[in-house]
Write a protein that holds these residues in place. Structure first.
Motif, PDB file in Angstrom:
ATOM      1  N   GLY A  78       0.811  -1.211   0.000  1.00 44.86           N
ATOM      2  CA  GLY A  78       0.000   0.000   0.000  1.00 44.86           C
ATOM      3  C   GLY A  78       0.837   1.250   0.000  1.00 44.86           C
ATOM      4  O   GLY A  78       2.044   1.215   0.221  1.00 44.86           O
ATOM      5  N   GLY A  79       0.157   2.337  -0.269  1.00 48.95           N
ATOM      6  CA  GLY A  79       0.822   3.627  -0.258  1.00 48.95           C
ATOM      7  C   GLY A  79      -0.065   4.698  -0.858  1.00 48.95           C
ATOM      8  O   GLY A  79      -1.157   4.432  -1.363  1.00 48.95           O
ATOM      9  N   ASP A  80       0.424   5.922  -0.783  1.00 50.00           N
ATOM     10  CA  ASP A  80      -0.324   7.048  -1.330  1.00 50.00           C
ATOM     11  C   ASP A  80      -0.315   6.992  -2.852  1.00 50.00           C
ATOM     12  O   ASP A  80       0.727   6.761  -3.466  1.00 50.00           O
ATOM     13  CB  ASP A  80       0.275   8.373  -0.859  1.00 50.00           C
ATOM     14  CG  ASP A  80       0.024   8.627   0.619  1.00 50.00           C
ATOM     15  OD1 ASP A  80      -0.945   8.051   1.159  1.00 50.00           O
ATOM     16  OD2 ASP A  80       0.785   9.387   1.232  1.00 50.00           O
ATOM     17  N   VAL A  81      -1.485   7.182  -3.449  1.00 48.14           N
ATOM     18  CA  VAL A  81      -1.604   7.222  -4.904  1.00 48.14           C
ATOM     19  C   VAL A  81      -1.881   8.644  -5.388  1.00 48.14           C
ATOM     20  O   VAL A  81      -1.749   8.931  -6.569  1.00 48.14           O
ATOM     21  CB  VAL A  81      -2.701   6.261  -5.423  1.00 48.14           C
ATOM     22  CG1 VAL A  81      -2.291   4.826  -5.188  1.00 48.14           C
ATOM     23  CG2 VAL A  81      -4.037   6.540  -4.798  1.00 48.14           C
ATOM     24  N   ALA A  82      -2.262   9.514  -4.487  1.00 47.20           N
ATOM     25  CA  ALA A  82      -2.498  10.931  -4.772  1.00 47.20           C
ATOM     26  C   ALA A  82      -2.572  11.644  -3.425  1.00 47.20           C
ATOM     27  O   ALA A  82      -2.562  11.003  -2.378  1.00 47.20           O
ATOM     28  CB  ALA A  82      -3.798  11.121  -5.555  1.00 47.20           C
ATOM     29  N   ASP A  83      -2.645  12.967  -3.460  1.00 47.71           N
ATOM     30  CA  ASP A  83      -2.818  13.699  -2.219  1.00 47.71           C
ATOM     31  C   ASP A  83      -4.099  13.231  -1.543  1.00 47.71           C
ATOM     32  O   ASP A  83      -5.157  13.160  -2.174  1.00 47.71           O
ATOM     33  CB  ASP A  83      -2.924  15.208  -2.480  1.00 47.71           C
ATOM     34  CG  ASP A  83      -1.582  15.825  -2.846  1.00 47.71           C
ATOM     35  OD1 ASP A  83      -0.548  15.166  -2.595  1.00 47.71           O
ATOM     36  OD2 ASP A  83      -1.571  16.941  -3.388  1.00 47.71           O
ATOM     37  N   ASN A  84      -3.994  12.871  -0.282  1.00 50.68           N
ATOM     38  CA  ASN A  84      -5.126  12.443   0.535  1.00 50.68           C
ATOM     39  C   ASN A  84      -5.764  11.129   0.109  1.00 50.68           C
ATOM     40  O   ASN A  84      -6.860  10.814   0.562  1.00 50.68           O
ATOM     41  CB  ASN A  84      -6.197  13.537   0.604  1.00 50.68           C
ATOM     42  CG  ASN A  84      -5.660  14.805   1.217  1.00 50.68           C
ATOM     43  OD1 ASN A  84      -4.830  14.762   2.120  1.00 50.68           O
ATOM     44  ND2 ASN A  84      -6.112  15.927   0.724  1.00 50.68           N
ATOM     45  N   LEU A  85      -5.120  10.348  -0.771  1.00 49.36           N
ATOM     46  CA  LEU A  85      -5.643   9.041  -1.172  1.00 49.36           C
ATOM     47  C   LEU A  85      -4.583   7.961  -0.954  1.00 49.36           C
ATOM     48  O   LEU A  85      -3.448   8.106  -1.389  1.00 49.36           O
ATOM     49  CB  LEU A  85      -6.031   9.020  -2.649  1.00 49.36           C
ATOM     50  CG  LEU A  85      -7.382   9.567  -3.037  1.00 49.36           C
ATOM     51  CD1 LEU A  85      -7.559   9.492  -4.555  1.00 49.36           C
ATOM     52  CD2 LEU A  85      -8.510   8.845  -2.351  1.00 49.36           C
ATOM     53  N   ASN A  86      -4.986   6.889  -0.289  1.00 55.48           N
ATOM     54  CA  ASN A  86      -4.087   5.777  -0.028  1.00 55.48           C
ATOM     55  C   ASN A  86      -4.759   4.496  -0.509  1.00 55.48           C
ATOM     56  O   ASN A  86      -5.927   4.255  -0.218  1.00 55.48           O
ATOM     57  CB  ASN A  86      -3.800   5.693   1.476  1.00 55.48           C
ATOM     58  CG  ASN A  86      -2.814   4.602   1.803  1.00 55.48           C
ATOM     59  OD1 ASN A  86      -3.018   3.448   1.475  1.00 55.48           O
ATOM     60  ND2 ASN A  86      -1.741   4.959   2.474  1.00 55.48           N
ATOM     61  N   LEU A  87      -4.029   3.674  -1.239  1.00 55.14           N
ATOM     62  CA  LEU A  87      -4.534   2.409  -1.743  1.00 55.14           C
ATOM     63  C   LEU A  87      -3.793   1.268  -1.051  1.00 55.14           C
ATOM     64  O   LEU A  87      -2.565   1.261  -1.015  1.00 55.14           O
ATOM     65  CB  LEU A  87      -4.336   2.303  -3.253  1.00 55.14           C
ATOM     66  CG  LEU A  87      -4.758   0.992  -3.916  1.00 55.14           C
ATOM     67  CD1 LEU A  87      -6.268   0.791  -3.792  1.00 55.14           C
ATOM     68  CD2 LEU A  87      -4.333   0.981  -5.378  1.00 55.14           C
ATOM     69  N   ASP A  88      -4.553   0.322  -0.488  1.00 53.56           N
ATOM     70  CA  ASP A  88      -3.976  -0.881   0.119  1.00 53.56           C
ATOM     71  C   ASP A  88      -4.551  -2.102  -0.576  1.00 53.56           C
ATOM     72  O   ASP A  88      -5.768  -2.191  -0.785  1.00 53.56           O
ATOM     73  CB  ASP A  88      -4.323  -0.972   1.616  1.00 53.56           C
ATOM     74  CG  ASP A  88      -3.456  -0.080   2.470  1.00 53.56           C
ATOM     75  OD1 ASP A  88      -2.281   0.124   2.111  1.00 53.56           O
ATOM     76  OD2 ASP A  88      -3.950   0.418   3.492  1.00 53.56           O
ATOM     77  N   LEU A  89      -3.684  -3.059  -0.920  1.00 58.87           N
ATOM     78  CA  LEU A  89      -4.079  -4.322  -1.533  1.00 58.87           C
ATOM     79  C   LEU A  89      -3.476  -5.453  -0.719  1.00 58.87           C
ATOM     80  O   LEU A  89      -2.334  -5.348  -0.268  1.00 58.87           O
ATOM     81  CB  LEU A  89      -3.571  -4.409  -2.974  1.00 58.87           C
ATOM     82  CG  LEU A  89      -3.990  -3.299  -3.916  1.00 58.87           C
ATOM     83  CD1 LEU A  89      -3.216  -3.388  -5.224  1.00 58.87           C
ATOM     84  CD2 LEU A  89      -5.487  -3.358  -4.172  1.00 58.87           C
ATOM     85  N   SER A  90      -4.229  -6.535  -0.534  1.00 61.43           N
ATOM     86  CA  SER A  90      -3.665  -7.661   0.199  1.00 61.43           C
ATOM     87  C   SER A  90      -4.182  -8.983  -0.352  1.00 61.43           C
ATOM     88  O   SER A  90      -5.249  -9.041  -0.976  1.00 61.43           O
ATOM     89  CB  SER A  90      -3.959  -7.559   1.698  1.00 61.43           C
ATOM     90  OG  SER A  90      -5.331  -7.711   1.948  1.00 61.43           O
ATOM     91  N   LEU A  91      -3.399 -10.012  -0.105  1.00 62.80           N
ATOM     92  CA  LEU A  91      -3.737 -11.377  -0.483  1.00 62.80           C
ATOM     93  C   LEU A  91      -3.380 -12.247   0.716  1.00 62.80           C
ATOM     94  O   LEU A  91      -2.270 -12.157   1.233  1.00 62.80           O
ATOM     95  CB  LEU A  91      -2.948 -11.803  -1.717  1.00 62.80           C
ATOM     96  CG  LEU A  91      -3.303 -13.127  -2.353  1.00 62.80           C
ATOM     97  CD1 LEU A  91      -4.743 -13.106  -2.870  1.00 62.80           C
ATOM     98  CD2 LEU A  91      -2.354 -13.426  -3.498  1.00 62.80           C
ATOM     99  N   ALA A  92      -4.332 -13.088   1.164  1.00 63.34           N
ATOM    100  CA  ALA A  92      -4.106 -13.886   2.364  1.00 63.34           C
ATOM    101  C   ALA A  92      -4.611 -15.311   2.172  1.00 63.34           C
ATOM    102  O   ALA A  92      -5.590 -15.545   1.471  1.00 63.34           O
ATOM    103  CB  ALA A  92      -4.798 -13.251   3.562  1.00 63.34           C
ATOM    104  N   GLN A  93      -3.925 -16.239   2.823  1.00 66.27           N
ATOM    105  CA  GLN A  93      -4.281 -17.661   2.789  1.00 66.27           C
ATOM    106  C   GLN A  93      -4.661 -18.103   4.199  1.00 66.27           C
ATOM    107  O   GLN A  93      -3.913 -17.850   5.137  1.00 66.27           O
ATOM    108  CB  GLN A  93      -3.077 -18.477   2.307  1.00 66.27           C
ATOM    109  CG  GLN A  93      -3.273 -19.964   2.392  1.00 66.27           C
ATOM    110  CD  GLN A  93      -4.403 -20.445   1.506  1.00 66.27           C
ATOM    111  OE1 GLN A  93      -4.307 -20.331   0.300  1.00 66.27           O
ATOM    112  NE2 GLN A  93      -5.463 -20.944   2.091  1.00 66.27           N
ATOM    113  N   GLY A  94      -5.814 -18.752   4.346  1.00 61.69           N
ATOM    114  CA  GLY A  94      -6.261 -19.219   5.654  1.00 61.69           C
ATOM    115  C   GLY A  94      -6.066 -20.709   5.836  1.00 61.69           C
ATOM    116  O   GLY A  94      -6.082 -21.481   4.880  1.00 61.69           O
TER     117      GLY A  94
END
Length: 119
Positions: free
Chosen positions: A31-47
């Protein structure tokens, strides 16, 4: 955290109703900032879950890999103390018995988080 990448491992154990029922999830998040005041987070998880957990909570009394989860969240910081974050999660049931018992191989979850306060 490794820069903008995080590895995580979540562990849950039932100690009251079904002692020893255990669920774990291992994931990778970026994740991280993609624009001023916008943050994008992506995740992939295995249970993974034990026979006790799957039997008690999912109706499938066997151990194994349970769900693969993909998650996306876009956080919009409206002010120093206020943010709004829509998020989408896609959950894939990996085990055929689990798919049959839950009635679906894929589940979609959508949510909207409103955060008040400072980190």
């Amino acid at each position: 955290p490794l820069g903008s990448v995080w590895l995580y491992w979540e562990n849950d154990v039932d100690v009251v109703l079904y002692p020893g029922a255990y669920y774990a999830e291992f994931g990778l998040q970026v994740g991280g900032d993609v624009a001023d005041n916008l943050n994008l987070d992506l995740s992939l998880a295995q249970g993974y879950a034990t026979e006790d957990f799957n039997g008690a909570y999912l109706g499938v009394p066997k151990s194994g890999l349970t769900f693969l989860t993909a998650h996306a969240e876009l956080e919009w910081r409206l002010a120093d103390f206020l943010s709004l974050a829509p998020h989408l999660e896609v959950v894939f049931a990996l085990d055929p018995d689990l798919r049959k018992e839950t009635g679906a191989g894929v589940r979609f979850n959508f949510g909207l988080t409103l955060t008040l306060g400072r980190e």
